[in-house]
Design a protein around this motif. Sequence first.
Motif, mmCIF file in Angstrom:
data_model
loop_
_atom_site.group_PDB
_atom_site.id
_atom_site.type_symbol
_atom_site.label_atom_id
_atom_site.label_comp_id
_atom_site.label_asym_id
_atom_site.label_seq_id
_atom_site.Cartn_x
_atom_site.Cartn_y
_atom_site.Cartn_z
ATOM 1 N N VAL A 196 33.496 -30.436 62.298
ATOM 2 C CA VAL A 196 33.788 -31.845 62.562
ATOM 3 C C VAL A 196 34.342 -31.954 63.977
ATOM 4 C CG1 VAL A 196 35.132 -33.864 61.909
ATOM 5 C CG2 VAL A 196 34.262 -32.318 60.139
ATOM 6 N N GLY A 197 33.587 -32.604 64.841
ATOM 7 C CA GLY A 197 34.031 -32.768 66.218
ATOM 8 C C GLY A 197 34.593 -34.155 66.460
ATOM 9 N N GLU A 198 35.038 -34.401 67.676
ATOM 10 C CA GLU A 198 35.508 -35.731 68.044
ATOM 11 C C GLU A 198 34.342 -36.707 67.946
ATOM 12 O OE1 GLU A 198 37.611 -38.015 71.871
ATOM 13 O OE2 GLU A 198 37.040 -35.902 72.005
ATOM 14 N N TYR A 199 34.628 -37.920 67.516
ATOM 15 C CA TYR A 199 33.603 -38.948 67.361
ATOM 16 C C TYR A 199 32.869 -39.135 68.689
ATOM 17 C CZ TYR A 199 31.652 -43.303 65.401
ATOM 18 O OH TYR A 199 30.822 -44.288 64.906
ATOM 19 N N TYR A 200 31.525 -39.191 68.637
ATOM 20 C CA TYR A 200 30.694 -39.238 69.842
ATOM 21 C C TYR A 200 31.119 -40.353 70.788
ATOM 22 C CZ TYR A 200 26.645 -39.957 72.852
ATOM 23 O OH TYR A 200 25.840 -40.130 73.934
ATOM 24 N N PHE A 201 31.322 -41.559 70.244
ATOM 25 C CA PHE A 201 31.647 -42.694 71.108
ATOM 26 C C PHE A 201 33.014 -42.552 71.751
ATOM 27 C CE2 PHE A 201 28.399 -44.807 68.396
ATOM 28 C CZ PHE A 201 27.533 -45.164 69.412
ATOM 29 N N SER A 202 33.911 -41.836 71.100
ATOM 30 C CA SER A 202 35.228 -41.597 71.685
ATOM 31 C C SER A 202 35.083 -40.822 72.990
ATOM 32 C CB SER A 202 36.108 -40.824 70.694
ATOM 33 O OG SER A 202 37.335 -40.463 71.275
ATOM 34 N N LYS A 203 34.253 -39.794 72.961
ATOM 35 C CA LYS A 203 34.035 -38.985 74.170
ATOM 36 C C LYS A 203 33.249 -39.763 75.227
ATOM 37 C CE LYS A 203 32.124 -35.644 71.812
ATOM 38 N NZ LYS A 203 31.463 -34.360 71.482
ATOM 39 N N LYS A 204 32.192 -40.442 74.794
ATOM 40 C CA LYS A 204 31.330 -41.132 75.756
ATOM 41 C C LYS A 204 32.053 -42.290 76.418
ATOM 42 C CE LYS A 204 27.277 -40.492 77.485
ATOM 43 N NZ LYS A 204 26.871 -39.162 78.014
ATOM 44 N N ASN A 205 32.895 -42.981 75.661
ATOM 45 C CA ASN A 205 33.633 -44.096 76.251
ATOM 46 C C ASN A 205 34.596 -43.626 77.337
ATOM 47 O OD1 ASN A 205 32.326 -46.027 74.743
ATOM 48 N ND2 ASN A 205 33.927 -46.193 73.193
ATOM 49 N N ARG A 206 35.149 -42.413 77.189
ATOM 50 C CA ARG A 206 36.010 -41.868 78.246
ATOM 51 C C ARG A 206 35.185 -41.599 79.506
ATOM 52 N NH1 ARG A 206 38.326 -38.578 74.264
ATOM 53 N NH2 ARG A 206 37.289 -36.727 75.104
ATOM 54 N N ASN A 213 19.852 -39.554 56.659
ATOM 55 C CA ASN A 213 19.475 -39.076 57.989
ATOM 56 C C ASN A 213 18.272 -39.906 58.440
ATOM 57 O OD1 ASN A 213 18.623 -37.750 60.297
ATOM 58 N ND2 ASN A 213 18.080 -35.841 59.282
ATOM 59 N N PRO A 214 18.477 -40.852 59.406
ATOM 60 C CA PRO A 214 19.699 -41.122 60.163
ATOM 61 C C PRO A 214 20.706 -41.935 59.358
ATOM 62 C CG PRO A 214 17.970 -42.651 60.818
ATOM 63 C CD PRO A 214 17.342 -41.680 59.859
ATOM 64 N N GLY A 215 21.983 -41.823 59.775
ATOM 65 C CA GLY A 215 23.032 -42.565 59.095
ATOM 66 C C GLY A 215 24.311 -42.555 59.903
ATOM 67 N N TYR A 216 25.258 -43.337 59.463
ATOM 68 C CA TYR A 216 26.568 -43.457 60.100
ATOM 69 C C TYR A 216 27.230 -42.075 60.143
ATOM 70 C CZ TYR A 216 31.314 -45.569 60.615
ATOM 71 O OH TYR A 216 32.573 -45.940 61.032
ATOM 72 N N PRO A 217 27.606 -41.573 61.325
ATOM 73 C CA PRO A 217 28.169 -40.216 61.422
ATOM 74 C C PRO A 217 29.407 -39.987 60.574
ATOM 75 C CG PRO A 217 27.568 -41.032 63.606
ATOM 76 C CD PRO A 217 27.424 -42.189 62.659
ATOM 77 N N THR A 218 30.166 -41.034 60.281
ATOM 78 C CA THR A 218 31.374 -40.889 59.475
ATOM 79 C C THR A 218 31.070 -40.382 58.071
ATOM 80 O OG1 THR A 218 32.633 -42.521 60.740
ATOM 81 C CG2 THR A 218 33.313 -42.182 58.454
ATOM 82 N N TYR A 219 29.875 -40.660 57.553
ATOM 83 C CA TYR A 219 29.527 -40.156 56.224
ATOM 84 C C TYR A 219 29.616 -38.629 56.197
ATOM 85 C CZ TYR A 219 27.394 -44.820 55.646
ATOM 86 O OH TYR A 219 27.154 -46.175 55.593
ATOM 87 N N ARG A 220 29.007 -38.008 57.175
ATOM 88 C CA ARG A 220 29.015 -36.543 57.242
ATOM 89 C C ARG A 220 30.438 -36.019 57.445
ATOM 90 N NH1 ARG A 220 25.421 -32.580 58.137
ATOM 91 N NH2 ARG A 220 23.740 -34.083 58.476
#
Length: 389
Positions: A14-24, A127-134
């Motif tokens: 489980v990594g940091e949420y994609y949008f969290s990193k991209k928004n930075r 798949n595809p789906g909301y990443p939070t599910y995984r």
Amino acid sequence: MESKFTVSERLSGVGEYYFSKKNREIADMRAAGTEVINLGIGSPDLPPHKSVVETLAAEASKSTTHVYAPYNGAAVLRNAFADWYGRHYGVKLDPNGEVLPLIGSKEGIMHVCMTYLNKGDKALIPNPGYPTYRSAVTIAGGVCVEYKLLPENNWLPDFEQMERDGVEGVKLMLVNYPNMPTGAKAPKDMFAKLVAFAKKHGILLVHDNPYSFIRNSRPESLMAVEGAMDTALELNSLSKSHNMAGWRIGVVVGKKERLSEIMRFKSNMDSGMFLPMQSAGAVALGLGDDWYAQLNATYREREKAGKELLDVLGCKYDEEQAGLFLWARLPEGFEGNCYDFSDKYLYNAGVFLTPGAIFGSVGERYIRICLCAPVETLRRAKEKVMAVK
């Protein structure tokens, strides 16, 4: 001495949420003087109804509203959710047992997984789906079993394929229509098929339903299907339908016994939401059809501008999509993947497009754009893209 402060095994994979990193990264680009139009995360830019904000202010000014709220939510909000489900979905709910307010439906996904999944239990995720599910299944100790949503099947579950792949040991299934990220709507018989499939295999069905009012003339609830209460839960939210994403007001509805089980976990995680917010949420739920009509008129205009942008990009898309986004296939001649395509326009045009693969491998040849931006911004994005093509 070597540090013993290591993260828990439950965070493995489980990594940091994609949008969290991209928004930075986008923030850094803007700080360096680059104009960036962010068409990524679905955060509504429109305000809630004026009466909702006024109610919040009025209730917050009272000296009696700053105490702890009931763990199962204030009666005013539970009643409002029950009334809302009755008016718009035709679903009769007991506000005293079948409605549980949440601090956002994203929280609810985690609560459901933590309540029902033991280590090694399997959960079907799209798949595809909301990443939070995984992420939620993984953190809870469960094992993710993907079911593919494919364009040739109109982005709907293939029940026969799931049975061929095997559903032994599957305890929970996450499903989401109108679908994010594809924008697909469920045909009239789909929810009944989902309930029948879940009953047949003894699976707890969890329907995530935050997009039913957005660019969709037929809002529906899975809970309207006969027998759904016996095998399903449904999550809903005010984030998209009422422009209240930052307020974090959601709900899970279902059988009283199920919600009592979820409360065993939830009551140990939070002490409820601010009472004035619950009163304001009740006002939002009581808004008439004109609210949704006005909201969708705005999104339909943005949809036109968004499709113009996709046309300039050379992407193909289904004309009929619901929700806050447009899902589109990469141009046939593009040799890279969706990340390459996204980066090309971020770094060369200053326009961020979400790569489809963050939602699963089926999205590798897709991108998604968000309609949470004014028409003028979407047109400006089109101009910036045209300048580098």
